[in-house]
Write a protein that holds these residues in place. Structure first.
Motif, PDB file in Angstrom:
ATOM      1  N   ALA A 152       0.825  -1.208   0.000  1.00 44.07           N
ATOM      2  CA  ALA A 152       0.000   0.000   0.000  1.00 44.07           C
ATOM      3  C   ALA A 152       0.863   1.262   0.000  1.00 44.07           C
ATOM      4  O   ALA A 152       0.604   2.194  -0.767  1.00 44.07           O
ATOM      5  CB  ALA A 152      -0.937  -0.004   1.209  1.00 44.07           C
ATOM      6  N   LEU A 153       1.896   1.301   0.844  1.00 49.60           N
ATOM      7  CA  LEU A 153       2.771   2.473   0.900  1.00 49.60           C
ATOM      8  C   LEU A 153       3.473   2.719  -0.429  1.00 49.60           C
ATOM      9  O   LEU A 153       3.469   3.840  -0.947  1.00 49.60           O
ATOM     10  CB  LEU A 153       3.818   2.304   2.007  1.00 49.60           C
ATOM     11  CG  LEU A 153       3.360   2.493   3.436  1.00 49.60           C
ATOM     12  CD1 LEU A 153       4.472   2.119   4.408  1.00 49.60           C
ATOM     13  CD2 LEU A 153       2.933   3.932   3.664  1.00 49.60           C
ATOM     14  N   VAL A 154       4.065   1.671  -0.973  1.00 52.45           N
ATOM     15  CA  VAL A 154       4.785   1.805  -2.248  1.00 52.45           C
ATOM     16  C   VAL A 154       3.806   2.187  -3.353  1.00 52.45           C
ATOM     17  O   VAL A 154       4.111   3.051  -4.190  1.00 52.45           O
ATOM     18  CB  VAL A 154       5.555   0.505  -2.582  1.00 52.45           C
ATOM     19  CG1 VAL A 154       6.089   0.531  -3.998  1.00 52.45           C
ATOM     20  CG2 VAL A 154       6.699   0.300  -1.595  1.00 52.45           C
ATOM     21  N   SER A 155       2.632   1.584  -3.360  1.00 51.75           N
ATOM     22  CA  SER A 155       1.632   1.911  -4.386  1.00 51.75           C
ATOM     23  C   SER A 155       1.219   3.371  -4.325  1.00 51.75           C
ATOM     24  O   SER A 155       1.130   4.047  -5.354  1.00 51.75           O
ATOM     25  CB  SER A 155       0.397   1.022  -4.234  1.00 51.75           C
ATOM     26  OG  SER A 155       0.724  -0.318  -4.499  1.00 51.75           O
ATOM     27  N   LEU A 156       0.961   3.874  -3.128  1.00 53.11           N
ATOM     28  CA  LEU A 156       0.576   5.283  -2.989  1.00 53.11           C
ATOM     29  C   LEU A 156       1.661   6.219  -3.496  1.00 53.11           C
ATOM     30  O   LEU A 156       1.383   7.174  -4.224  1.00 53.11           O
ATOM     31  CB  LEU A 156       0.251   5.592  -1.523  1.00 53.11           C
ATOM     32  CG  LEU A 156      -1.052   5.036  -0.979  1.00 53.11           C
ATOM     33  CD1 LEU A 156      -1.135   5.242   0.528  1.00 53.11           C
ATOM     34  CD2 LEU A 156      -2.231   5.708  -1.666  1.00 53.11           C
ATOM     35  N   VAL A 157       2.898   5.944  -3.118  1.00 55.00           N
ATOM     36  CA  VAL A 157       4.010   6.815  -3.516  1.00 55.00           C
ATOM     37  C   VAL A 157       4.240   6.734  -5.023  1.00 55.00           C
ATOM     38  O   VAL A 157       4.395   7.761  -5.695  1.00 55.00           O
ATOM     39  CB  VAL A 157       5.283   6.449  -2.722  1.00 55.00           C
ATOM     40  CG1 VAL A 157       6.498   7.156  -3.285  1.00 55.00           C
ATOM     41  CG2 VAL A 157       5.108   6.789  -1.255  1.00 55.00           C
ATOM     42  N   LEU A 158       4.281   5.527  -5.578  1.00 45.27           N
ATOM     43  CA  LEU A 158       4.545   5.386  -7.013  1.00 45.27           C
ATOM     44  C   LEU A 158       3.407   5.936  -7.858  1.00 45.27           C
ATOM     45  O   LEU A 158       3.642   6.502  -8.932  1.00 45.27           O
ATOM     46  CB  LEU A 158       4.820   3.931  -7.372  1.00 45.27           C
ATOM     47  CG  LEU A 158       6.083   3.321  -6.777  1.00 45.27           C
ATOM     48  CD1 LEU A 158       6.292   1.914  -7.306  1.00 45.27           C
ATOM     49  CD2 LEU A 158       7.308   4.173  -7.025  1.00 45.27           C
ATOM     50  N   LYS A 159       2.181   5.797  -7.393  1.00 47.68           N
ATOM     51  CA  LYS A 159       1.043   6.353  -8.125  1.00 47.68           C
ATOM     52  C   LYS A 159       1.158   7.870  -8.164  1.00 47.68           C
ATOM     53  O   LYS A 159       0.947   8.491  -9.214  1.00 47.68           O
ATOM     54  CB  LYS A 159      -0.268   5.923  -7.486  1.00 47.68           C
ATOM     55  CG  LYS A 159      -1.505   6.336  -8.269  1.00 47.68           C
ATOM     56  CD  LYS A 159      -2.724   5.677  -7.691  1.00 47.68           C
ATOM     57  CE  LYS A 159      -4.026   5.947  -8.343  1.00 47.68           C
ATOM     58  NZ  LYS A 159      -4.198   6.838  -9.379  1.00 47.68           N
ATOM     59  N   ALA A 160       1.511   8.467  -7.045  1.00 44.45           N
ATOM     60  CA  ALA A 160       1.673   9.921  -6.999  1.00 44.45           C
ATOM     61  C   ALA A 160       2.816  10.368  -7.913  1.00 44.45           C
ATOM     62  O   ALA A 160       2.692  11.365  -8.621  1.00 44.45           O
ATOM     63  CB  ALA A 160       1.926  10.382  -5.569  1.00 44.45           C
ATOM     64  N   ILE A 161       3.903   9.636  -7.918  1.00 44.63           N
ATOM     65  CA  ILE A 161       5.040   9.975  -8.772  1.00 44.63           C
ATOM     66  C   ILE A 161       4.666   9.817 -10.242  1.00 44.63           C
ATOM     67  O   ILE A 161       5.023  10.645 -11.076  1.00 44.63           O
ATOM     68  CB  ILE A 161       6.260   9.111  -8.422  1.00 44.63           C
ATOM     69  CG1 ILE A 161       6.853   9.583  -7.103  1.00 44.63           C
ATOM     70  CG2 ILE A 161       7.316   9.166  -9.520  1.00 44.63           C
ATOM     71  CD1 ILE A 161       7.944   8.713  -6.577  1.00 44.63           C
ATOM     72  N   GLY A 162       3.957   8.742 -10.566  1.00 47.76           N
ATOM     73  CA  GLY A 162       3.564   8.490 -11.946  1.00 47.76           C
ATOM     74  C   GLY A 162       2.646   9.554 -12.511  1.00 47.76           C
ATOM     75  O   GLY A 162       2.616   9.782 -13.714  1.00 47.76           O
ATOM     76  N   GLU A 163       1.915  10.236 -11.648  1.00 48.05           N
ATOM     77  CA  GLU A 163       0.996  11.272 -12.097  1.00 48.05           C
ATOM     78  C   GLU A 163       1.675  12.622 -12.293  1.00 48.05           C
ATOM     79  O   GLU A 163       1.087  13.533 -12.847  1.00 48.05           O
ATOM     80  CB  GLU A 163      -0.160  11.407 -11.093  1.00 48.05           C
ATOM     81  CG  GLU A 163      -1.042  10.185 -11.077  1.00 48.05           C
ATOM     82  CD  GLU A 163      -2.078  10.209  -9.971  1.00 48.05           C
ATOM     83  OE1 GLU A 163      -2.034  11.128  -9.125  1.00 48.05           O
ATOM     84  OE2 GLU A 163      -2.923   9.309  -9.949  1.00 48.05           O
ATOM     85  N   ARG A 164       2.906  12.745 -11.860  1.00 47.65           N
ATOM     86  CA  ARG A 164       3.630  14.017 -11.993  1.00 47.65           C
ATOM     87  C   ARG A 164       4.306  14.078 -13.349  1.00 47.65           C
ATOM     88  O   ARG A 164       5.167  13.273 -13.655  1.00 47.65           O
ATOM     89  CB  ARG A 164       4.675  14.157 -10.889  1.00 47.65           C
ATOM     90  CG  ARG A 164       4.170  13.947  -9.477  1.00 47.65           C
ATOM     91  CD  ARG A 164       3.624  15.155  -8.863  1.00 47.65           C
ATOM     92  NE  ARG A 164       4.533  16.268  -9.005  1.00 47.65           N
ATOM     93  CZ  ARG A 164       4.525  17.298  -8.212  1.00 47.65           C
ATOM     94  NH1 ARG A 164       3.723  17.319  -7.221  1.00 47.65           N
ATOM     95  NH2 ARG A 164       5.326  18.305  -8.423  1.00 47.65           N
ATOM     96  N   SER A 165       3.955  15.036 -14.144  1.00 47.95           N
ATOM     97  CA  SER A 165       4.517  15.116 -15.506  1.00 47.95           C
ATOM     98  C   SER A 165       6.013  15.412 -15.478  1.00 47.95           C
ATOM     99  O   SER A 165       6.749  14.981 -16.356  1.00 47.95           O
ATOM    100  CB  SER A 165       3.775  16.179 -16.307  1.00 47.95           C
ATOM    101  OG  SER A 165       3.928  17.456 -15.713  1.00 47.95           O
TER     102      SER A 165
END
Length: 172
Positions: A152-165
């Motif tokens: 869950a922690l890694v998913s939240l962080v990577l999802k946020a990073i992936g959304e940053r252009s």
């Protein structure tokens, strides 16, 4: 390693290693063999953004740098190998793929089975003279609990990073 010729990637790699070292101070010791740590986040970010080579390098730098800054016991190269392998696993499974919780879970599961339960238990049994199966059985409960938490922690962080252009441009 041509990615390290890019100063932005080099700076982010160094920053992730430094963040991993800082996060190593935030651990919850449950016993001499069991600790809950949060250093997996920078390794996952490095592997996701830059691939297995840089993910492994962040693991190496974080482990050795953390030991140099604040040694908490004897230096044991087995844990450095574990950190490198963790970064490589994240890179192999997450880099050049669209973000998915399934991929994060698979990466976490492989790290739990291969690195945390197998290798780290082996290193602890070698270092402290404990029986291997005792180390595995003592750590198994913690790993079962931490698997969904780390996913869950890694998913939240990577999802946020992936959304940053901005990061998407660096990731190429």
């Amino acid at each position: 390693m041509s990615k390290l010729k890019n100063t932005r990637i080099l700076a982010i790699t160094a920053m992730l290693a430094a963040v991993s070292i800082i996060l190593s101070y935030f651990k919850i010791p449950l016993s001499p063999l069991i600790e809950i740590r949060f250093t997996t986040l920078p390794l996952a970010i490095a592997g996701y953004l830059f691939g297995p080579a840089i993910g492994g390098m962040v693991g190496l730098l974080a482990d050795v740098g953390g030991y140099i800054i604040a040694p908490t016991g004897p230096f044991f190269p087995g844990f450095t190998i574990s950190a490198i392998i963790s970064g490589v696993i994240y890179g192999l499974i997450l880099h050049h793929h669209e973000f998915s919780i399934k991929r994060v879970f698979i990466a976490q599961l492989i790290i739990v089975l291969v690195v945390n339960l197998l290798l780290n238990s082996l290193w602890l049994s070698m270092l402290y003279g404990k029986a291997f199966m005792v180390a595995v059985s003592a750590r198994l409960f913690k790993e079962i609990i931490m698997l969904p938490i780390n996913t869950a922690l890694v998913s939240l962080v990577l999802k946020a990073i992936g959304e940053r252009s901005l990061i998407k441009k660096v990731r190429a």
